[in-house]
Design a protein around this motif. Structure first.
Motif, PDB file in Angstrom:
ATOM      1  N   PHE A  21      31.797 -23.779  -4.659  1.00  0.00           N
ATOM      2  CA  PHE A  21      31.600 -22.433  -4.122  1.00  0.00           C
ATOM      3  C   PHE A  21      30.169 -21.930  -4.280  1.00  0.00           C
ATOM      4  CE2 PHE A  21      36.115 -22.790  -5.119  1.00  0.00           C
ATOM      5  CZ  PHE A  21      36.685 -22.414  -3.906  1.00  0.00           C
ATOM      6  N   ASP A  22      29.192 -22.833  -4.201  1.00  0.00           N
ATOM      7  CA  ASP A  22      27.795 -22.406  -4.308  1.00  0.00           C
ATOM      8  C   ASP A  22      27.411 -21.593  -3.076  1.00  0.00           C
ATOM      9  OD1 ASP A  22      25.208 -22.082  -5.197  1.00  0.00           O
ATOM     10  OD2 ASP A  22      24.524 -24.011  -4.413  1.00  0.00           O
ATOM     11  N   GLY A  23      27.058 -20.330  -3.273  1.00  0.00           N
ATOM     12  CA  GLY A  23      26.719 -19.451  -2.169  1.00  0.00           C
ATOM     13  C   GLY A  23      27.897 -18.660  -1.635  1.00  0.00           C
ATOM     14  N   VAL A  24      29.130 -19.118  -1.928  1.00  0.00           N
ATOM     15  CA  VAL A  24      30.355 -18.507  -1.377  1.00  0.00           C
ATOM     16  C   VAL A  24      30.139 -18.210   0.113  1.00  0.00           C
ATOM     17  CG1 VAL A  24      32.195 -16.833  -1.786  1.00  0.00           C
ATOM     18  CG2 VAL A  24      30.674 -17.451  -3.653  1.00  0.00           C
ATOM     19  N   HIS A  25      29.881 -19.280   0.864  1.00  0.00           N
ATOM     20  CA  HIS A  25      29.568 -19.155   2.290  1.00  0.00           C
ATOM     21  C   HIS A  25      30.838 -18.991   3.124  1.00  0.00           C
ATOM     22  CE1 HIS A  25      30.837 -23.305   2.648  1.00  0.00           C
ATOM     23  NE2 HIS A  25      29.837 -23.761   1.894  1.00  0.00           N
ATOM     24  N   LEU A  26      30.668 -18.931   4.445  1.00  0.00           N
ATOM     25  CA  LEU A  26      31.803 -18.654   5.324  1.00  0.00           C
ATOM     26  C   LEU A  26      32.878 -19.737   5.250  1.00  0.00           C
ATOM     27  CD1 LEU A  26      30.046 -17.221   8.506  1.00  0.00           C
ATOM     28  CD2 LEU A  26      31.311 -15.977   6.738  1.00  0.00           C
ATOM     29  N   GLY A  27      32.473 -20.980   5.015  1.00  0.00           N
ATOM     30  CA  GLY A  27      33.464 -22.043   4.842  1.00  0.00           C
ATOM     31  C   GLY A  27      34.307 -21.806   3.596  1.00  0.00           C
ATOM     32  N   GLY A  64      17.857 -33.379  -8.703  1.00  0.00           N
ATOM     33  CA  GLY A  64      17.271 -32.049  -8.812  1.00  0.00           C
ATOM     34  C   GLY A  64      17.894 -31.043  -7.861  1.00  0.00           C
ATOM     35  N   VAL A  65      19.223 -31.021  -7.786  1.00  0.00           N
ATOM     36  CA  VAL A  65      19.911 -30.106  -6.880  1.00  0.00           C
ATOM     37  C   VAL A  65      19.588 -28.657  -7.229  1.00  0.00           C
ATOM     38  CG1 VAL A  65      22.167 -29.286  -6.099  1.00  0.00           C
ATOM     39  CG2 VAL A  65      21.783 -31.718  -6.465  1.00  0.00           C
ATOM     40  N   LYS A  66      19.182 -27.881  -6.235  1.00  0.00           N
ATOM     41  CA  LYS A  66      18.873 -26.467  -6.425  1.00  0.00           C
ATOM     42  C   LYS A  66      20.024 -25.625  -5.884  1.00  0.00           C
ATOM     43  CE  LYS A  66      14.715 -27.381  -7.976  1.00  0.00           C
ATOM     44  NZ  LYS A  66      14.370 -27.169  -9.401  1.00  0.00           N
ATOM     45  N   LEU A  67      20.378 -24.585  -6.611  1.00  0.00           N
ATOM     46  CA  LEU A  67      21.552 -23.783  -6.273  1.00  0.00           C
ATOM     47  C   LEU A  67      21.204 -22.577  -5.406  1.00  0.00           C
ATOM     48  CD1 LEU A  67      23.336 -23.801  -9.748  1.00  0.00           C
ATOM     49  CD2 LEU A  67      23.633 -25.389  -7.838  1.00  0.00           C
ATOM     50  N   LEU A  68      22.195 -22.131  -4.634  1.00  0.00           N
ATOM     51  CA  LEU A  68      22.046 -20.955  -3.778  1.00  0.00           C
ATOM     52  C   LEU A  68      22.396 -19.669  -4.511  1.00  0.00           C
ATOM     53  CD1 LEU A  68      23.868 -22.409  -0.648  1.00  0.00           C
ATOM     54  CD2 LEU A  68      21.406 -22.088  -0.887  1.00  0.00           C
ATOM     55  N   SER A  69      23.255 -19.762  -5.519  1.00  0.00           N
ATOM     56  CA  SER A  69      23.735 -18.558  -6.192  1.00  0.00           C
ATOM     57  C   SER A  69      23.974 -18.835  -7.668  1.00  0.00           C
ATOM     58  CB  SER A  69      25.034 -18.063  -5.542  1.00  0.00           C
ATOM     59  OG  SER A  69      26.040 -19.067  -5.597  1.00  0.00           O
ATOM     60  N   SER A  70      23.841 -17.790  -8.457  1.00  0.00           N
ATOM     61  CA  SER A  70      24.146 -17.894  -9.876  1.00  0.00           C
ATOM     62  C   SER A  70      25.657 -17.792 -10.069  1.00  0.00           C
ATOM     63  CB  SER A  70      23.459 -16.762 -10.647  1.00  0.00           C
ATOM     64  OG  SER A  70      24.009 -15.507 -10.273  1.00  0.00           O
ATOM     65  N   GLN A  72      27.146 -15.661 -11.913  1.00  0.00           N
ATOM     66  CA  GLN A  72      27.505 -14.252 -11.851  1.00  0.00           C
ATOM     67  C   GLN A  72      27.671 -13.781 -10.407  1.00  0.00           C
ATOM     68  OE1 GLN A  72      28.386 -12.478 -14.540  1.00  0.00           O
ATOM     69  NE2 GLN A  72      29.040 -10.931 -13.051  1.00  0.00           N
ATOM     70  N   GLU A  73      26.810 -14.262  -9.518  1.00  0.00           N
ATOM     71  CA  GLU A  73      26.915 -13.890  -8.105  1.00  0.00           C
ATOM     72  C   GLU A  73      28.184 -14.462  -7.486  1.00  0.00           C
ATOM     73  OE1 GLU A  73      22.177 -13.453  -7.060  1.00  0.00           O
ATOM     74  OE2 GLU A  73      23.143 -15.407  -7.000  1.00  0.00           O
ATOM     75  N   ILE A 159      29.372 -25.727   8.446  1.00  0.00           N
ATOM     76  CA  ILE A 159      29.014 -24.801   7.366  1.00  0.00           C
ATOM     77  C   ILE A 159      29.178 -25.527   6.035  1.00  0.00           C
ATOM     78  CG2 ILE A 159      29.508 -22.594   6.272  1.00  0.00           C
ATOM     79  CD1 ILE A 159      30.885 -21.754   8.909  1.00  0.00           C
ATOM     80  N   SER A 160      28.086 -25.713   5.341  1.00  0.00           N
ATOM     81  CA  SER A 160      28.126 -26.358   4.025  1.00  0.00           C
ATOM     82  C   SER A 160      26.964 -25.848   3.195  1.00  0.00           C
ATOM     83  CB  SER A 160      28.033 -27.885   4.154  1.00  0.00           C
ATOM     84  OG  SER A 160      26.751 -28.267   4.616  1.00  0.00           O
ATOM     85  N   SER A 161      27.095 -25.961   1.875  1.00  0.00           N
ATOM     86  CA  SER A 161      26.009 -25.534   0.995  1.00  0.00           C
ATOM     87  C   SER A 161      24.749 -26.362   1.252  1.00  0.00           C
ATOM     88  CB  SER A 161      26.438 -25.667  -0.473  1.00  0.00           C
ATOM     89  OG  SER A 161      27.518 -24.799  -0.767  1.00  0.00           O
ATOM     90  N   SER A 162      24.920 -27.646   1.534  1.00  0.00           N
ATOM     91  CA  SER A 162      23.746 -28.501   1.776  1.00  0.00           C
ATOM     92  C   SER A 162      23.028 -28.117   3.064  1.00  0.00           C
ATOM     93  CB  SER A 162      24.158 -29.979   1.814  1.00  0.00           C
ATOM     94  OG  SER A 162      25.122 -30.205   2.822  1.00  0.00           O
ATOM     95  N   SER A 163      23.772 -27.756   4.111  1.00  0.00           N
ATOM     96  CA  SER A 163      23.127 -27.352   5.359  1.00  0.00           C
ATOM     97  C   SER A 163      22.409 -26.012   5.191  1.00  0.00           C
ATOM     98  CB  SER A 163      24.144 -27.274   6.499  1.00  0.00           C
ATOM     99  OG  SER A 163      25.126 -26.280   6.252  1.00  0.00           O
ATOM    100  N   ILE A 164      22.943 -25.140   4.351  1.00  0.00           N
ATOM    101  CA  ILE A 164      22.295 -23.859   4.081  1.00  0.00           C
ATOM    102  C   ILE A 164      21.018 -24.078   3.273  1.00  0.00           C
ATOM    103  CG2 ILE A 164      22.541 -21.633   2.905  1.00  0.00           C
ATOM    104  CD1 ILE A 164      25.592 -21.903   3.561  1.00  0.00           C
TER     105      ILE A 164
END
Length: 309
Positions: A21-27, A64-70, A72-73, A159-164
Motif C-alpha cells: 500500500f505504498d502511496g495508497v493509490h487508486l489501485g 535502494g527502493v524509494k517510498l512514496l509515503s510514510s 503515518q501517511e 496503476i502501480s507504485s512502481s509506475s508512479i
C-alpha cells in the motif's frame, strides 16, 4: 481505527487486505473497496496487514527502493477510507524465510480471517513462492475465501507504485497524481541553508528529507503546504544550485508566498501540484531574479486554479 503492532490474543473475525500500500493509490483503493464489500456481506470489519520496513528493503537492499509515503501517511489514508484495524508488523529476515503455509497458519489464521483480498501480483512466503493461486488453495484448505483483483488501469496505464515512482522521477506530476488519486508529496525537516534566498528577496525553507523517500526530478514546482492548519502556497526548487556552485548536493528549497514565521526544525509536508520547468544555470543574479519572478507568477496562477480542489 486501531493500529496494532502484534497479533491479537484471540481471533477476531475479519476480512483482510494484504499488500504494501505504498502511496495508497487508486489501485489500492479499488482493492480496499472490494474488501469493504466482502466485509459487509460477512458482517465483519475490514482489516489491513502491512509490514515495516518495506519487504524489498530487507530482501533487496541494493536496489535502494524509494517510498512514496510514510507509514503515518498510509495509516491516515486508511483511516479516512474506514479501515477497522491495521496490523503493522515488523518485517525481518525470519519473516522473509517463513514458508507460504507457515505464513497462513502463523499470521493469517490467528487474525481470524474469513476472507482475504490481494492484488494479482501479490507474493508471500520464503523467496516469494506464495502467489494468489496458492493463497486460494490454502484458503480452501483452511476455510477462508480469497479475492484476487486484476491490474487496475487509467487510459491504458497500469496503476502501480512502481509506475508512479517512474512518473515522479520523470517530473510527470500530472500522471503521478492521476494514478495516485491524490497529489504526490515530499516530507522532511526544515534546516538552515546558505540563506542566499533571503538576501535575494526569496527566502526559502530548506527541507532535509529521509533517504527512504522518493525525490522528484530536479526542477521548479508549484506547491502548497499546511502550516499551523493553514494552506500556504509556494514554489519549490529541487536541484544543485548550478548558478552558484560547480558541484553541490541535491537540495530541496521551498519559497512560501504568504508566510513569515519560523519553520526551523519543524516537520512539514509539501504537496506538489505541477512541475514548472527544468533546473538551469543562469548568467548571474539578475537573470536568476528575473526567472524567479516568472516562476512566482506561474506558480501562483497554477495554484489559484487548484485552490478549491
Amino acid at each position: 481505527m486501531q493500529v496494532r503492532t502484534s497479533l491479537p490474543m484471540e481471533r477476531e473475525p475479519c476480512v483482510l487486505a494484504l499488500g504494501n500500500f505504498d502511496g495508497v493509490h487508486l489501485g489500492h483503493r479499488k482493492l480496499l473497496l472490494h474488501g469493504f464489500e466482502q466485509a459487509v456481506v460477512l458482517g465483519v470489519g475490514l482489516d489491513v496487514l502491512i509490514f515495516e520496513p518495506h519487504p524489498l528493503k530487507v530482501l533487496f537492499p541494493e536496489r535502494g527502493v524509494k517510498l512514496l509515503s510514510s507509514t503515518q501517511e498510509r495509516l491516515q489514508y486508511m483511516e479516512e477510507l474506514g479501515v477497522h484495524t491495521v496490523y503493522h508488523l515488523p518485517f525481518t529476515l525470519e519473516m522473509a524465510n517463513t514458508s507460504p503455509e507457515e505464513f497462513v497458519e502463523k499470521i493469517l489464521l490467528p487474525l481470524g480471517v474469513m476472507h482475504v483480498v490481494v492484488g494479482f501480483n501479490y507474493s508471500f512466503g520464503a523467496q516469494g513462492k506464495g502467489n494468489p493461486e496458492l493463497l486460494q488453495a490454502l484458503g480452501h484448505k483452511h476455510g477462508f475465501g480469497v479475492s484476487v483483483l486484476q491490474a487496475q488501469t487509467i487510459d491504458g496505464r497500469v496503476i502501480s507504485s512502481s509506475s508512479i515512482r517512474k512518473a515522479i522521477l520523470q517530473g510527470d506530476i500530472q500522471l503521478a497524481s492521476s494514478l495516485l488519486g491524490h497529489l504526490p508529496c515530499l516530507r522532511g525537516t526544515v534546516i538552515h541553508g546558505e540563506e542566499r534566498g533571503r538576501i535575494l528577496g526569496y527566502p526559502t525553507a530548506n527541507i532535509l528529507t529521509s533517504d527512504d523517500f522518493l525525490i522528484p526530478k530536479r526542477g521548479v514546482y508549484a506547491i502548497w503546504s499546511l502550516i499551523d492548519g493553514r494552506r500556504v502556497l509556494g514554489m519549490m526548487n529541487i536541484g544543485m544550485k548550478p548558478t552558484f556552485h560547480e558541484m553541490y548536493d541535491t537540495v530541496v528549497e521551498v519559497h512560501f508566498f504568504d508566510f513569515d514565521g519560523n519553520l526551523y526544525e519543524k516537520e512539514i509536508t509539501v504537496f506538489i501540484e505541477a512541475r514548472l520547468r527544468d533546473e538551469r544555470k543562469f548568467d548571474g543574479v539578475n537573470e536568476l531574479l528575473k526567472q524567479l519572478d516568472k516562476d512566482c507568477s506561474t506558480a501562483k496562477a497554477v495554484l489559484n486554479q487548484t485552490r478549491d480542489r
